[in-house]
Design a protein around this motif. Structure first.
Motif, PDB file in Angstrom:
ATOM      1  N   LEU A   1     -23.255 -52.417  85.341  1.00 26.85           N
ATOM      2  CA  LEU A   1     -22.200 -52.371  85.757  1.00 26.85           C
ATOM      3  C   LEU A   1     -20.954 -53.173  85.875  1.00 26.85           C
ATOM      4  N   LYS A   2     -20.977 -54.659  85.522  1.00 25.91           N
ATOM      5  CA  LYS A   2     -20.082 -55.536  85.349  1.00 25.91           C
ATOM      6  C   LYS A   2     -18.644 -54.487  85.008  1.00 25.91           C
ATOM      7  N   ASP A   3     -18.294 -54.176  83.395  1.00 29.17           N
ATOM      8  CA  ASP A   3     -17.761 -53.301  83.050  1.00 29.17           C
ATOM      9  C   ASP A   3     -16.638 -51.995  83.545  1.00 29.17           C
ATOM     10  N   GLU A   4     -17.565 -51.683  84.586  1.00 29.05           N
ATOM     11  CA  GLU A   4     -16.297 -50.515  85.607  1.00 29.05           C
ATOM     12  C   GLU A   4     -16.471 -50.738  86.930  1.00 29.05           C
ATOM     13  N   GLY A   5     -16.614 -52.109  87.200  1.00 30.29           N
ATOM     14  CA  GLY A   5     -15.851 -52.683  88.716  1.00 30.29           C
ATOM     15  C   GLY A   5     -16.429 -53.403  89.098  1.00 30.29           C
ATOM     16  N   VAL A   6     -16.963 -54.341  88.901  1.00 33.65           N
ATOM     17  CA  VAL A   6     -17.800 -54.818  90.168  1.00 33.65           C
ATOM     18  C   VAL A   6     -17.573 -55.644  89.764  1.00 33.65           C
ATOM     19  N   ASP A   7     -16.867 -56.711  90.899  1.00 34.96           N
ATOM     20  CA  ASP A   7     -17.101 -57.606  90.739  1.00 34.96           C
ATOM     21  C   ASP A   7     -17.725 -59.276  91.125  1.00 34.96           C
ATOM     22  N   ALA A   8     -18.556 -58.493  91.798  1.00 33.21           N
ATOM     23  CA  ALA A   8     -19.628 -59.569  91.786  1.00 33.21           C
ATOM     24  C   ALA A   8     -20.876 -58.960  92.573  1.00 33.21           C
ATOM     25  N   PHE A   9     -22.509 -59.699  92.449  1.00 31.53           N
ATOM     26  CA  PHE A   9     -23.884 -59.022  92.226  1.00 31.53           C
ATOM     27  C   PHE A   9     -24.464 -59.679  93.336  1.00 31.53           C
ATOM     28  N   GLY A  10     -25.091 -58.724  94.263  1.00 36.71           N
ATOM     29  CA  GLY A  10     -26.379 -59.292  95.683  1.00 36.71           C
ATOM     30  C   GLY A  10     -27.750 -59.309  94.310  1.00 36.71           C
ATOM     31  N   VAL A  11     -28.526 -60.260  94.597  1.00 28.51           N
ATOM     32  CA  VAL A  11     -29.674 -59.855  93.533  1.00 28.51           C
ATOM     33  C   VAL A  11     -30.673 -60.732  94.447  1.00 28.51           C
ATOM     34  N   GLY A  12     -31.900 -59.901  95.000  1.00 26.71           N
ATOM     35  CA  GLY A  12     -31.928 -60.675  95.809  1.00 26.71           C
ATOM     36  C   GLY A  12     -33.779 -60.089  94.533  1.00 26.71           C
ATOM     37  N   SER A  13     -35.178 -59.241  94.798  1.00 23.13           N
ATOM     38  CA  SER A  13     -36.104 -59.365  94.471  1.00 23.13           C
ATOM     39  C   SER A  13     -36.074 -59.685  92.970  1.00 23.13           C
ATOM     40  N   TYR A  14     -35.349 -58.993  91.898  1.00 22.18           N
ATOM     41  CA  TYR A  14     -35.618 -59.436  90.860  1.00 22.18           C
ATOM     42  C   TYR A  14     -36.120 -61.076  90.465  1.00 22.18           C
ATOM     43  N   ILE A  15     -34.660 -61.692  91.759  1.00 28.55           N
ATOM     44  CA  ILE A  15     -35.873 -63.428  91.342  1.00 28.55           C
ATOM     45  C   ILE A  15     -36.671 -63.841  92.159  1.00 28.55           C
ATOM     46  N   ALA A  16     -36.298 -63.475  93.337  1.00 32.25           N
ATOM     47  CA  ALA A  16     -37.458 -63.555  94.518  1.00 32.25           C
ATOM     48  C   ALA A  16     -38.862 -63.151  94.039  1.00 32.25           C
TER      49      ALA A  16
END
Length: 346
Positions: A293-308
């Protein structure tokens, strides 16, 4: 504070029957209340044999490569024991499997009782940090990363997890205590609940802008009621330069946040002159999805379950010397590991 260094102390320790929460508090951890009972039995045997204060040097190593986190909290655990010398790998440093990440020298009576909580602190923190670092590597240095993982863990350890993400290079976290532990302010907007209660995304956005402190970025969810691109344009037309960003959190029932969705939202905002409006993506974000998604236009990501939900990086503590003499169990090499990476902490 009496430590759990004897079976008598363990047997006489009573828990209040009206206890409301089951997590260990700071005093319970510091006095050894979360240690494994076999370390208390070891203390009993060594005390009986008048050997409990023999000087030992122990080393801690991980089962697999990772990123160091938890060093500062481990030092807090050991802070009251003035007879201990401690060397450790600083937080944020990478390490290899079996590499010594901590070394402690002192009387066994002041070391053994802390083996269980010490390993737990380092193993959990390093596991969370490794997952966060994978996200940072996928995002690169220019994309903003925010940890939203507190809801996926027991509240007693959620701040530790979010702090570990910050150690690994995240820009912020939503858990209040997790952020404060790193000297930061918590990061986050508002949940779907407020939109469902109010009934209209634009009304919430306007109220958000009017009621929140001027320094808080205006980032608004756009997937609650209408098409995400349509809602994004409604907000941008109304708030104009005051709208800092839109958040895409489309649920899996509708396909989640896809490359096509991000591409459309970005294009439509740009076409109407709102290129300043950033896009934040959340909901099941992984390193693979960040890369997508980063090259499609997303400027920031909220990450939860992958880390937890990441697995702890299992840690082991070995006695390497007793009274200065090299020792080891079968299969391990006696004596101190050769390393110049750990530094003296106390």
């Amino acid at each position: 504070m009496e430590r759990m260094n004897s079976l008598n102390n363990v047997n006489n320790w009573s828990i209040n029957s009206d206890r409301r929460l089951y997590s260990a508090n700071h005093d319970e951890i510091l006095k050894g209340g979360t240690t494994d009972i076999y370390f208390v039995r070891t203390q009993e045997i060594l005390n009986y044999m008048d050997l409990v204060d023999k000087e030992v040097t122990v080393e801690i190593f991980a089962s697999k490569p990772g990123l160091m986190a938890g060093t500062e909290e481990a030092m807090g655990l050991l802070a009251d024991d003035n007879n201990l010398k401690v060397w450790a790998l600083p937080e944020g440093e990478s390490f290899e499997a079996k590499e010594a990440v901590m070394r402690i020298t002192g009387p066994y009576s002041q070391v053994g009782i802390y083996e269980t909580p010490l390993l737990g602190i380092l193993a959990s923190s390093a596991g969370w940090a490794k997952a966060a670092k994978e996200c940072r590597d996928a995002a690169g240095p220019d994309k903003k990363l925010i940890c939203f993982g507190a809801r996926h863990l027991h509240p007693a350890v959620a701040p530790v997890m979010e702090r570990s993400a910050l150690v690994a290079g995240f820009d912020g976290c939503s858990c209040i205590l997790g952020a404060k532990l790193m000297g930061k302010q918590p990061t986050g907007t508002v949940p779907h609940a407020v939109f469902l209660i109010v009934g209209d995304t634009l009304k919430v956005a306007r109220a958000y802008h009017e009621s929140m402190p001027s320094g808080d970025p205006r980032i608004v969810l756009v997937d609650t009621f209408k098409d995400e691109a349509e809602e994004s344009l409604r907000l941008a037309r109304s708030l104009s330069e005051n709208l800092n960003g839109v958040r895409l959190d489309t649920p899996s029932e509708r396909g989640g946040v896809t490359s096509g969705l991000v591409r459309e939202v970005r294009a439509r905002l740009n076409q109407e002159g709102y290129s300043h409006v950033n896009i934040l993506a959340s909901g099941g974000i992984t390193p693979e999805r960040i890369t997508e998604l980063k090259d499609e236009g997303v400027d920031a990501f909220g990450v939860g379950s992958y880390i937890a939900g990441s697995r702890a990086n299992d840690m082991t503590m070995d006695i390497k010397e007793v009274e200065g003499e090299p020792v080891a169990k079968r299969g391990r090499i006696p004596g101190l590991s050769k390393t110049d990476r750990i530094i003296r902490y106390k």
